[in-house]
Design a protein around this motif. Structure first.
Motif, mmCIF file in Angstrom:
data_model
loop_
_atom_site.group_PDB
_atom_site.id
_atom_site.type_symbol
_atom_site.label_atom_id
_atom_site.label_comp_id
_atom_site.label_asym_id
_atom_site.label_seq_id
_atom_site.Cartn_x
_atom_site.Cartn_y
_atom_site.Cartn_z
ATOM 1 N N HIS A 50 0.847 -1.187 0.000
ATOM 2 C CA HIS A 50 0.000 0.000 0.000
ATOM 3 C C HIS A 50 0.883 1.237 0.000
ATOM 4 C CE1 HIS A 50 -3.541 -2.499 0.908
ATOM 5 N NE2 HIS A 50 -2.726 -3.167 1.711
ATOM 6 N N HIS A 51 0.330 2.335 -0.455
ATOM 7 C CA HIS A 51 1.100 3.565 -0.542
ATOM 8 C C HIS A 51 0.878 4.430 0.695
ATOM 9 C CE1 HIS A 51 3.409 6.697 -2.427
ATOM 10 N NE2 HIS A 51 2.450 7.581 -2.192
ATOM 11 N N TYR A 52 1.963 4.738 1.375
ATOM 12 C CA TYR A 52 1.941 5.622 2.543
ATOM 13 C C TYR A 52 2.879 6.789 2.268
ATOM 14 C CZ TYR A 52 0.310 1.243 4.688
ATOM 15 O OH TYR A 52 -0.367 0.080 4.965
ATOM 16 N N LYS A 53 2.773 7.841 3.066
ATOM 17 C CA LYS A 53 3.659 8.989 2.851
ATOM 18 C C LYS A 53 5.126 8.625 3.085
ATOM 19 C CE LYS A 53 3.072 10.914 7.544
ATOM 20 N NZ LYS A 53 2.631 12.102 8.313
ATOM 21 N N GLU A 54 5.352 7.553 3.890
ATOM 22 C CA GLU A 54 6.734 7.103 4.123
ATOM 23 C C GLU A 54 7.245 6.178 3.025
ATOM 24 O OE1 GLU A 54 4.635 7.719 8.075
ATOM 25 O OE2 GLU A 54 4.211 6.605 6.224
ATOM 26 N N GLN A 101 1.271 -4.620 4.965
ATOM 27 C CA GLN A 101 0.750 -4.385 6.310
ATOM 28 C C GLN A 101 1.718 -4.819 7.414
ATOM 29 O OE1 GLN A 101 -3.502 -5.004 7.188
ATOM 30 N NE2 GLN A 101 -3.734 -5.746 5.086
ATOM 31 N N VAL A 102 2.445 -5.933 7.196
ATOM 32 C CA VAL A 102 3.387 -6.395 8.212
ATOM 33 C C VAL A 102 4.544 -5.407 8.335
ATOM 34 C CG1 VAL A 102 4.903 -8.273 8.944
ATOM 35 C CG2 VAL A 102 2.762 -8.801 7.768
ATOM 36 N N ASP A 103 5.063 -4.997 7.201
ATOM 37 C CA ASP A 103 6.169 -4.042 7.237
ATOM 38 C C ASP A 103 5.735 -2.693 7.792
ATOM 39 O OD1 ASP A 103 8.052 -5.830 6.302
ATOM 40 O OD2 ASP A 103 7.685 -5.346 4.197
ATOM 41 N N ARG A 104 4.464 -2.336 7.583
ATOM 42 C CA ARG A 104 3.959 -1.087 8.150
ATOM 43 C C ARG A 104 3.940 -1.170 9.678
ATOM 44 N NH1 ARG A 104 2.921 4.395 6.992
ATOM 45 N NH2 ARG A 104 3.423 4.800 9.163
ATOM 46 N N VAL A 105 3.517 -2.316 10.215
ATOM 47 C CA VAL A 105 3.525 -2.511 11.667
ATOM 48 C C VAL A 105 4.950 -2.416 12.204
ATOM 49 C CG1 VAL A 105 3.195 -4.220 13.506
ATOM 50 C CG2 VAL A 105 1.391 -3.845 11.820
ATOM 51 N N LEU A 106 5.878 -3.128 11.564
ATOM 52 C CA LEU A 106 7.272 -3.115 12.014
ATOM 53 C C LEU A 106 7.869 -1.715 11.924
ATOM 54 C CD1 LEU A 106 8.399 -6.462 10.357
ATOM 55 C CD2 LEU A 106 8.152 -6.038 12.814
ATOM 56 N N TYR A 107 7.517 -0.973 10.878
ATOM 57 C CA TYR A 107 7.998 0.398 10.713
ATOM 58 C C TYR A 107 7.503 1.282 11.851
ATOM 59 C CZ TYR A 107 8.702 5.049 8.690
ATOM 60 O OH TYR A 107 9.089 6.354 8.481
ATOM 61 N N ASP A 108 6.204 1.178 12.159
ATOM 62 C CA ASP A 108 5.638 2.038 13.201
ATOM 63 C C ASP A 108 6.141 1.663 14.588
ATOM 64 O OD1 ASP A 108 4.182 3.827 11.656
ATOM 65 O OD2 ASP A 108 2.440 2.510 11.553
ATOM 66 N N LEU A 109 6.316 0.374 14.852
ATOM 67 C CA LEU A 109 6.841 -0.017 16.159
ATOM 68 C C LEU A 109 8.237 0.543 16.373
ATOM 69 C CD1 LEU A 109 5.645 -3.731 16.490
ATOM 70 C CD2 LEU A 109 4.711 -1.704 17.637
ATOM 71 N N LYS A 110 8.978 0.680 15.291
ATOM 72 C CA LYS A 110 10.339 1.230 15.385
ATOM 73 C C LYS A 110 10.335 2.748 15.444
ATOM 74 C CE LYS A 110 14.857 1.216 13.103
ATOM 75 N NZ LYS A 110 15.652 0.679 11.957
ATOM 76 N N HIS A 111 9.528 3.379 14.582
ATOM 77 C CA HIS A 111 9.602 4.835 14.427
ATOM 78 C C HIS A 111 8.493 5.600 15.147
ATOM 79 C CE1 HIS A 111 12.783 4.489 11.398
ATOM 80 N NE2 HIS A 111 12.080 3.507 10.863
ATOM 81 N N ASN A 112 7.333 4.973 15.338
ATOM 82 C CA ASN A 112 6.183 5.650 15.953
ATOM 83 C C ASN A 112 5.513 4.745 16.989
ATOM 84 O OD1 ASN A 112 6.338 7.793 13.835
ATOM 85 N ND2 ASN A 112 5.587 6.140 12.505
ATOM 86 N N PRO A 113 6.261 4.295 18.002
ATOM 87 C CA PRO A 113 5.701 3.271 18.912
ATOM 88 C C PRO A 113 4.441 3.690 19.647
ATOM 89 C CG PRO A 113 7.732 4.208 19.797
ATOM 90 C CD PRO A 113 7.632 4.678 18.390
ATOM 91 N N TYR A 114 4.250 4.985 19.858
ATOM 92 C CA TYR A 114 3.053 5.417 20.574
ATOM 93 C C TYR A 114 1.895 5.750 19.636
ATOM 94 C CZ TYR A 114 5.409 5.489 25.083
ATOM 95 O OH TYR A 114 6.063 5.118 26.241
#
Length: 282
Positions: free
Chosen positions: A113-117, A122-135
Motif C-alpha cells: 500500500h502507498h503511505y507517505k513514508e 501491512q506487516v512491514d507497516r507494523v514493524l515500521y511504526d513499532l520502530k519509528h512511531n511506537p506510541y
C-alpha cells in the motif's frame, strides 16, 4: 496452574451453559456425511492474557506449538496463500488443485500500500511504526478485504491485529500489547491454537524492537462449540491442570523475517493426552 486453562474452562462452561443453540437454523458448515454442523455459540467473548506472567498454552491437552508457528509464519512472514508452503495439512480442505486458498490470509498481508513514508505491506507497516512511531494509535492490520472476499476460499476468521505500546515504569522499557479480533472460532480445534500463535507473534515483534511483552487480548464475535464436539469438550474441561510452560525464544534474532519454527520452543510443557480424530466441519 496455567491461567490459560482457567480461561479456557470458564469460556467453555459459559458457552455450554449460557450459549445459543443453532440446531434447526440455517447454517453453512456441514460434516463429512453431508449433515449440517450445528453449534452452541456465545457472542462477544473477550479473554485477556498477561504475557509477562506466563505463556498461554493450555495444559489440558497438548497444543502443537511447532505447527502453530509454521502456520503463523506462513501468513505473517511468507505472506503465502499456498498450502505447499505449509508443513501441515490443516488448510488442504480449502485449497484448489494448485494449492491456493485464493486471495486470503497471507495474500492480503503481502499487498503493498502507498503511505507517505513509502510503499509497504501491512506487516512491514507494523514493524515500521513499532520502530519509528511506537506510541501511534494506528498500528494495526486487517485482512478482511471486502473487495477480494469472492476470491477467498475461506473468509478470514482471525482478521485484525491491533498493537499498542505502553511503558514499564519500573524498567523504563517499552511494552508491546496486542488485540486479536476474530469473527468466528471453533473453540475445540482452534482456540488455543490461535492464542499461542498471536502470543508468539507479540513476543517476536517485541524482541526485534527491544520491547517487553505485555497483554494479549482475544476478542471473538462468535465463539462456538460444534454439536459433535460437546462430549469432547465436557471431558476435556474436567481434566487435571498443570503449570504453564515457559517460552524460549532465540535471543539472537533481531529481524522478524529471520525467525524460523526452531527459534521458539515451549519448555516444561506437561499436558493431558491428545484428543485424536476430531471431526472438522467445512
Amino acid at each position: 496452574m496455567s491461567y490459560a486453562d482457567k480461561i479456557f474452562v470458564d469460556m467453555c462452561r459459559n458457552i455450554l451453559d449460557n450459549g445459543t443453540d443453532t440446531k434447526g437454523e440455517k447454517v453453512r458448515p456441514k460434516w463429512d456425511d453431508g449433515s449440517f454442523a450445528y453449534t452452541i455459540k456465545k457472542f462477544g467473548v473477550v479473554n485477556r492474557y498477561d504475557l509477562k506472567k506466563e505463556f498461554p498454552a493450555i495444559t489440558l491437552r497438548k497444543t502443537g506449538f511447532k505447527n502453530c508457528l509454521d502456520e503463523l509464519l506462513w501468513i505473517w512472514q511468507k505472506k503465502s496463500n499456498n498450502v505447499h508452503d505449509l508443513n501441515s495439512h490443516i488448510w488442504d480442505a480449502w485449497a484448489d488443485e494448485t494449492g491456493s486458498i485464493g486471495k486470503a490470509y497471507g495474500y492480503q498481508l503481502g499487498i503493498k500500500h502507498h503511505y507517505k513514508e513509502g510503499d509497504m505491506d501491512q506487516v512491514d507497516r507494523v514493524l515500521y511504526d513499532l520502530k519509528h512511531n511506537p506510541y501511534s494509535r494506528r498500528i494495526m492490520t486487517n485482512i478482511y478485504n471486502h473487495e477480494d472476499l469472492h476470491e477467498m476460499n475461506l473468509y478470514p476468521c482471525a482478521y485484525s491485529m491491533t498493537f499498542n505500546v505502553t511503558k514499564n515504569e519500573e524498567t523504563g522499557n517499552l511494552v508491546l500489547n496486542g488485540i486479536l479480533n476474530q469473527r468466528s472460532q471453533d473453540v475445540l480445534t482452534a482456540n488455543n491454537w490461535n492464542v499461542c500463535q498471536y502470543a508468539a507473534l507479540i513476543h517476536m515483534f517485541a524482541q526485534v524492537n527491544d520491547m517487553e511483552v505485555g497483554e494479549f487480548i482475544h476478542v471473538i464475535a462468535d465463539a462456538h462449540i460444534y454439536d459433535k464436539h460437546v462430549p469432547l469438550i465436557e471431558e476435556l474441561i474436567t481434566r487435571e491442570q498443570h503449570p504453564a510452560p515457559k517460552l524460549w525464544i532465540n535471543p539472537e534474532i533481531k529481524n522478524f523475517y529471520d525467525f524460523t519454527v526452531d527459534d521458539l520452543k515451549l519448555e516444561d510443557y506437561v499436558t493431558g493426552p491428545q484428543i485424536k480424530n476430531i471431526p472438522v466441519a467445512v
